[in-house]
Design a protein around this motif. Structure first.
Motif: not given
Ligand code: FAD
Length: 545
Positions: A14-16, A18-20, A36-39, A48-50, A106-108, A110-112, A222-224, A296-301
């Motif tokens: 996974g290259a979200g 956390t993986g990166l 590895i990343e499936k997409k 995630a905005l913050g 924006p998360q895009y 952060t990932e870039e 603005t995020r709503v 509280g926008g905590q997930g990615m953090n």
């Molecule tokens: C609308 C929205 C708003 C949010 N706002 C916030 C916020 O304000 N603050 C905050 O901290 N968090 C926020 N989050 C949460 C945040 O987006 C997630 O917590 C964060 O993306 C998690 O990162 P991750 O790397 O753990 O997982 P992900 O970002 O989900 O990345 C997982 C990656 O693994 C890949 N993958 C999956 N299965 C496989 C496989 N079998 N083989 C290879 N690759 C695979 C996926 O394609 C994906 O790219 C928000 C989420 C959403 C949806």
């Protein structure tokens, strides 16, 4: 056809975000990894905005914070509107951190930033590569990957499951994701806002009809996020229209107009946690380990901080500096934090959804008074920015607790705040810049230099050097006075008394910091054998030979 077989020390699935980040930190530490990343492409959604203060602190300790600061902008507080009187304020700017704000990004982006940095370190994300099977074996795990339509095998010593909420790793290993659906429907839009000036703050509106959250982020968008209590029975699969969201906004915070949405979505939430972050040599990180509602926008953090907790421990074990058992502390330290976040975010949603008119009235009264009480405000702000989290609950921290220290002194497991120090070489030295340099940093504190305390400090430094080599660096800290010019022991001066005030160091005390900004232990008096024993929890003796 032959199946391609490769091997690596660490496979990251996974290259979200956390993986990166995990890949960057491992590569920097000289650990081989495949990510590895499936997409085929990164997600275009802002999600995630913050980045919160604690995340930025930890990124700073890893030397990465500047990458994000260049691209984001700081929001220094939030305004809570209860429909009566002036909005109440939560102010981040007074927080004791180098980052007294939420960095909006924006998360895009952060990932870039992360992916570009990883590329600069010589590692490319292997896209269009999907994990389809995983078998635990004596050397770690064997992964089967579908890469561009071809099967290949990757033998890894360790696997990091960074594959998000619907983790394939979890599914294959039959690891439960325990918890519940929250049965709440959230509306989301990235849109332009008219007739409301956010003044650069987060704005939260609480009304009988529900809750509305607004955060300006980029290019006038603005995020709503809205929770409309009158629309909680909508089918989960229905599409959200701008008109429908506008209707909710009109009922929660009349007078705000939305326009030109680039993202409209409706989503439900769950609270879930894996029971153990470790499964053999597989570790669950980020959304693969924990999910909760977006309050509280905590997930990615949380996920990014998981990474920074784990990577140095993994490095230590792979390089033979530590026993495998330190990897268990990843679960012990981080699982508890996620369970606290889950509990806090569900309580926040309970406040929004209190059912009866009387309780709704109570919510407004409590809300008004809560935000005017400094202690409660501080608690809320520290919770949101994740500065209040510590690992005092872990068995290691409990064992290393020193009850002789004064009440507000930092103990094992506590977060280390930054502090100002003076050194002859660099008058503007701060504590974080020192912690970056070595895996463990030891401070021995003295009010004034004398032969006895200086000799003792040299003895400690020598013993740690003999046992742990460069993994521990010892400093002699003076409250004031002229430093000694001893080549083998650097002296720093606590000119602003910040180490005394913020950390609780006193004449004759000793503290050891971990590189992730956590206190390994703090003792009121130096007992060299006891201190070495505490360090042996983290490192093998004479690990560098
Ligand atoms: C609308 C929205 C708003 C949010 N706002 C916030 C916020 O304000 N603050 C905050 O901290 N968090 C926020 N989050 C949460 C945040 O987006 C997630 O917590 C964060 O993306 C998690 O990162 P991750 O790397 O753990 O997982 P992900 O970002 O989900 O990345 C997982 C990656 O693994 C890949 N993958 C999956 N299965 C496989 C496989 N079998 N083989 C290879 N690759 C695979 C996926 O394609 C994906 O790219 C928000 C989420 C959403 C949806």
């Amino acid at each position: 056809m032959d199946i391609l077989k490769r091997s690596t020390q660490v496979l990251i699935v996974g290259a979200g975000p956390t993986g990166l980040l995990a890949a960057i930190e491992l590569v920097k530490r000289g650990i081989s990894c495949i990510i590895i990343e499936k997409k085929e492409e990164r997600s275009p959604f802002s999600k995630a905005l913050g980045l919160h203060a604690r995340t930025l602190e930890t990124l700073e300790l890893m030397g990465l914070a500047d990458l994000f600061l260049e691209k984001g902008y700081p929001v220094t507080g939030s305004r809570l509107h209860f429909g009566i009187g002036k909005p109440s304020k939560l102010d981040f700017s007074q927080l004791d951190t180098p980052f007294p704000y939420v960095l909006v990004l924006p998360q895009y982006d952060t990932e870039e930033i992360l992916e570009n940095h990883l590329e600069q370190l010589g590692v490319e994300v292997e896209r269009h590569s999907e994990l389809i099977d995983l078998e635990i074996n004596s050397e770690g795990a064997l992964a089967v990957v579908n890469r561009n339509g071809h099967r290949e095998q990757i033998q890894a010593n360790y696997v990091l499951s960074c594959d998000g909420a619907h983790s394939k790793v979890r599914e294959i290993l039959k690891v439960p994701f325990e918890g519940n659906k929250e049965n709440m429907i959230f509306f989301l839009a990235d849109a332009k806002i008219k007739q409301f000036n956010s003044k650069g703050y987060m704005n939260v509106f609480m009304a009988n009809r529900g809750m509305l959250f607004l955060l300006p982020f980029k290019n006038h968008y603005t995020r709503v996020i809205a929770v409309d209590l009158a629309k909680q029975n909508r089918p989960h699969s229905s599409e959200l229209s701008l008109q429908e969201l506008q209707d909710s906004v009109n009922n929660i915070a009349p007078g705000i107009t939305l326009a030109d949405p680039v993202w409209l979505s409706q989503f439900g939430t769950s609270h879930r946690l894996v029971p153990n972050y470790r499964h053999g040599n597989v570790f669950f990180i980020g959304d693969a380990a924990h999910i909760h509602n977006p309050a509280g926008g905590q997930g990615m953090n949380l996920g990014l901080q998981d990474v920074l907790n784990l990577v140095w421990k993994l490095e230590f074990v792979i390089k033979g500096y530590s026993h495998d058992s330190i990897l268990n502390t990843y679960h012990e330290e981080r699982h508890f934090i996620a369970s606290q976040v889950i509990s806090a975010t569900s309580k926040m949603m309970h406040v929004v959804t209190l059912p009866s008119p009387i309780l709704k009235r109570a919510r407004r009264i409590v809300g008004k008074s809560a935000t005017s009480l400094n202690a409660i405000k501080n608690f809320a702000v520290k919770g949101l920015t994740e500065l209040k989290f510590n690992y005092r609950h872990s068995s290691q921290a409990i064992n290393h607790y020193d009850k002789r220290l004064r009440k507000n002194a930092l103990q094992a497991g506590d977060r280390v705040p930054d502090a100002y120090l003076f050194s002859g070489h660099s008058p503007q030295l701060n504590l974080f810049s020192i912690l970056k340099q070595h895996p463990f940093t030891c401070f021995i504190y003295a009010n004034h230099i004398n032969d006895s305390n200086f000799d003792q400090a040299k003895k400690v430094s020598k013993q740690f050097q003999n046992e742990f080599g460069d993994l521990v660096r010892t400093y002699y800290i003076l409250q004031n006075g002229a430093p000694s010019r001893d080549e083998n022991l650097s002296t720093l001066i606590d000119v602003k008394n910040e180490l005394q005030k913020k950390i609780g160091l006193t004449d004759g005390s000793i503290i050891v910091f971990r590189q992730d900004g956590i206190v390994a232990f703090h003792q009121k008096h130096i007992d060299l054998e006891q201190c070495s024993e505490k360090l042996r929890f983290w490192m093998l003796q004479r690990s560098l030979g």
